[in-house]
Design a protein around this motif. Structure first.
Motif, PDB file in Angstrom:
ATOM      1  N   THR A  27      53.677 119.324 -71.059  1.00  0.00           N
ATOM      2  CA  THR A  27      54.900 120.122 -71.115  1.00  0.00           C
ATOM      3  C   THR A  27      54.641 121.488 -70.484  1.00  0.00           C
ATOM      4  O   THR A  27      53.642 122.123 -70.802  1.00  0.00           O
ATOM      5  N   PRO A  28      55.533 121.961 -69.614  1.00  0.00           N
ATOM      6  CA  PRO A  28      55.369 123.317 -69.082  1.00  0.00           C
ATOM      7  C   PRO A  28      55.321 124.335 -70.223  1.00  0.00           C
ATOM      8  O   PRO A  28      56.060 124.214 -71.196  1.00  0.00           O
ATOM      9  N   THR A  29      54.438 125.328 -70.082  1.00  0.00           N
ATOM     10  CA  THR A  29      54.261 126.301 -71.160  1.00  0.00           C
ATOM     11  C   THR A  29      54.562 127.725 -70.706  1.00  0.00           C
ATOM     12  O   THR A  29      54.395 128.093 -69.548  1.00  0.00           O
ATOM     13  N   ASP A  47      57.498 133.628 -67.502  1.00  0.00           N
ATOM     14  CA  ASP A  47      56.473 133.012 -66.656  1.00  0.00           C
ATOM     15  C   ASP A  47      56.067 131.680 -67.285  1.00  0.00           C
ATOM     16  O   ASP A  47      55.698 131.632 -68.462  1.00  0.00           O
ATOM     17  N   LEU A  48      56.119 130.603 -66.488  1.00  0.00           N
ATOM     18  CA  LEU A  48      55.883 129.258 -66.993  1.00  0.00           C
ATOM     19  C   LEU A  48      54.829 128.540 -66.146  1.00  0.00           C
ATOM     20  O   LEU A  48      54.673 128.835 -64.964  1.00  0.00           O
ATOM     21  N   SER A  49      54.146 127.573 -66.746  1.00  0.00           N
ATOM     22  CA  SER A  49      53.163 126.786 -66.008  1.00  0.00           C
ATOM     23  C   SER A  49      53.830 125.725 -65.137  1.00  0.00           C
ATOM     24  O   SER A  49      53.215 125.189 -64.227  1.00  0.00           O
ATOM     25  N   GLY A  50      55.052 125.417 -65.404  1.00  0.00           N
ATOM     26  CA  GLY A  50      55.846 124.453 -64.650  1.00  0.00           C
ATOM     27  C   GLY A  50      57.302 124.714 -64.972  1.00  0.00           C
ATOM     28  O   GLY A  50      57.613 125.583 -65.781  1.00  0.00           O
ATOM     29  N   LEU A  51      58.194 123.986 -64.365  1.00  0.00           N
ATOM     30  CA  LEU A  51      59.613 124.199 -64.631  1.00  0.00           C
ATOM     31  C   LEU A  51      60.103 123.247 -65.720  1.00  0.00           C
ATOM     32  O   LEU A  51      59.685 122.090 -65.771  1.00  0.00           O
ATOM     33  N   PRO A 149      55.245 131.791 -58.164  1.00  0.00           N
ATOM     34  CA  PRO A 149      54.943 131.002 -59.355  1.00  0.00           C
ATOM     35  C   PRO A 149      56.224 130.530 -60.060  1.00  0.00           C
ATOM     36  O   PRO A 149      57.315 131.040 -59.805  1.00  0.00           O
ATOM     37  N   ASN A 150      56.051 129.592 -60.988  1.00  0.00           N
ATOM     38  CA  ASN A 150      57.178 129.053 -61.749  1.00  0.00           C
ATOM     39  C   ASN A 150      57.662 130.073 -62.767  1.00  0.00           C
ATOM     40  O   ASN A 150      56.860 130.658 -63.497  1.00  0.00           O
TER      41      ASN A 150
END
Length: 158
Positions: A27-29, A47-51, A149-150
């Motif tokens: 899961t994006p974090t 700020d997220l590790s993914g969308l 970045p995401n």
């Protein structure tokens, strides 16, 4: 000949059975919440590790914690409206339950013209909730994602 092939296959399968497989965060974090003032609007950036798979936005007068149902008072003065943003498929913790966002979960934003406070309202079952408090009911808002970045961007202005 068939016995040799069978023995080789068994040996190969035994090796692969014991090789650990690295797993990626499923899961994006959330890693950070940033705020900033721009000409005509205030900005909140997650700020997220993914969308996330999707996000939902609603204007509300109050919010509650998704896990307990307890009301959440968004920090900040003069809040008359709240923009509730729900990220479906995102979290503020990793798969092991460790927090990925080390910052405050509810804070005032005195340096911003339009946004008065931000609160994390949900981090449960791959649902992340953010409440952005503002003072002017006539304010406009826009919420969108960016990459590299995401991040998820929340703008509020007049």
């Amino acid at each position: 000949m068939n016995r040799r092939i069978a023995a080789v296959l068994v040996a190969v399968l035994a090796v692969f059975t014991f090789v650990p497989i690295a797993s990626a965060q499923s899961t994006p974090t959330l890693s950070n919440i940033r705020t900033g003032q721009h000409a005509g609007f205030s900005r909140v950036v997650l700020d997220l590790s993914g969308l996330p798979a999707e996000h939902r936005v609603s204007e509300v007068t109050g919010v509650s914690n998704c896990g307990s149902g307890d009301p959440v008072t968004v920090a900040g003065s003069g809040i008359r409206e709240i923009l509730s943003v729900t990220l479906i498929g995102a979290a503020a913790h990793d798969d092991a339950g460790n927090p990925t966002y080390p910052g405050s979960r509810n804070f005032a934003t005195p340096g911003l013209t339009h946004v008065r406070g931000v609160a994390l309202t949900c981090d449960f079952e791959a649902t992340l909730g953010i409440a952005v408090g503002y003072s002017n009911p006539s304010s406009w808002h826009r919420v969108f994602t960016l990459t590299s970045p995401n991040r998820l961007v929340i703008d509020i202005g007049l």
